[in-house]
Write a protein that holds these residues in place. Sequence first.
Motif: not given
Length: 292
Positions: A119-125, A228-230, A251-254
């Motif tokens: 999972l990625h952030s559109k804002i960060i990309i 998984a991801t939070w 944000f929590k990693q998997p």
Amino acid sequence: MEEKMKIAVIANCQTQAISNYLRIITGCKEIVNVPVHMFGSELYLKALGSLKSIVEDENGIIFTFNLSERFGELETTNLKKIAKAKVYSITNLYFSGFHPDITYLGSMGKRVSSPLGDLHSKIIITAFTQGLDVNEAKNSFNNETYKALGFYEEFESSKEELFARDANSNIQFANEFLALVTSKHALYTMNHPIPEVLHKFACKLCEHTGIPYDNYPSEFFNNYLSNATWWLIYKEIAEFHGLKIQCPMLFKQPDNKGGNVLSLNEFIVRSYQKYEDVGAHVIRDAFKELGC
């Protein structure tokens, strides 16, 4: 529950959790998970082999997402025609209205990874591809950016999609699902629900099909999806849609990627490092394929 009853769940990453809940509340000793999101993998092919005995069993019950012809023998329309077991299409528990910033990069099986798995952030990309530094990227997480990227409109769009999917399902759950996700923080990400959601969903499956079950408290259940991801809901998005919760910007990693809790700054820094390793041109091209 008669021991001869067999159940199969054909779904995405939710299949193991749904199957586990059904196993506990019904006591069914034979439940097969078919993870369609792992289409073509060794695990998927092994599950297909186990599914065959249930398809041929008149006492079998199969719960399946509505699958198209690209899934071959699991295409729902075809499966209903050939199966001796009873086949029920079910709702895909997906709602992106509170997580409009989440995206994937790359096609299934060829995902570009991020600090949060797939999972990625559109804002960060967007910030990375525009050459913004980390502080500028961090400052982009604001109301104006959310408006510009259409984040607030995602709620109605995802709601319409949810009810359209639900209308084509034998067992409908959209009303209950939406009521839960709009009353509390009921999603780790757009398609990873908390135990209460999965518990109520499993009970609904049993009620519709007449399977006897015991109604244990939802808090008792282990939820594989929590490993998984939070991705917590951004404050402005929660407020806009009247969701009365307070969430830290964390944000929590998997668990299989470290399981660490990241601040927004850490998430951006690690994302930038990943993207630089992969190559800026690869990230730009993958992002363009999404229409962004």
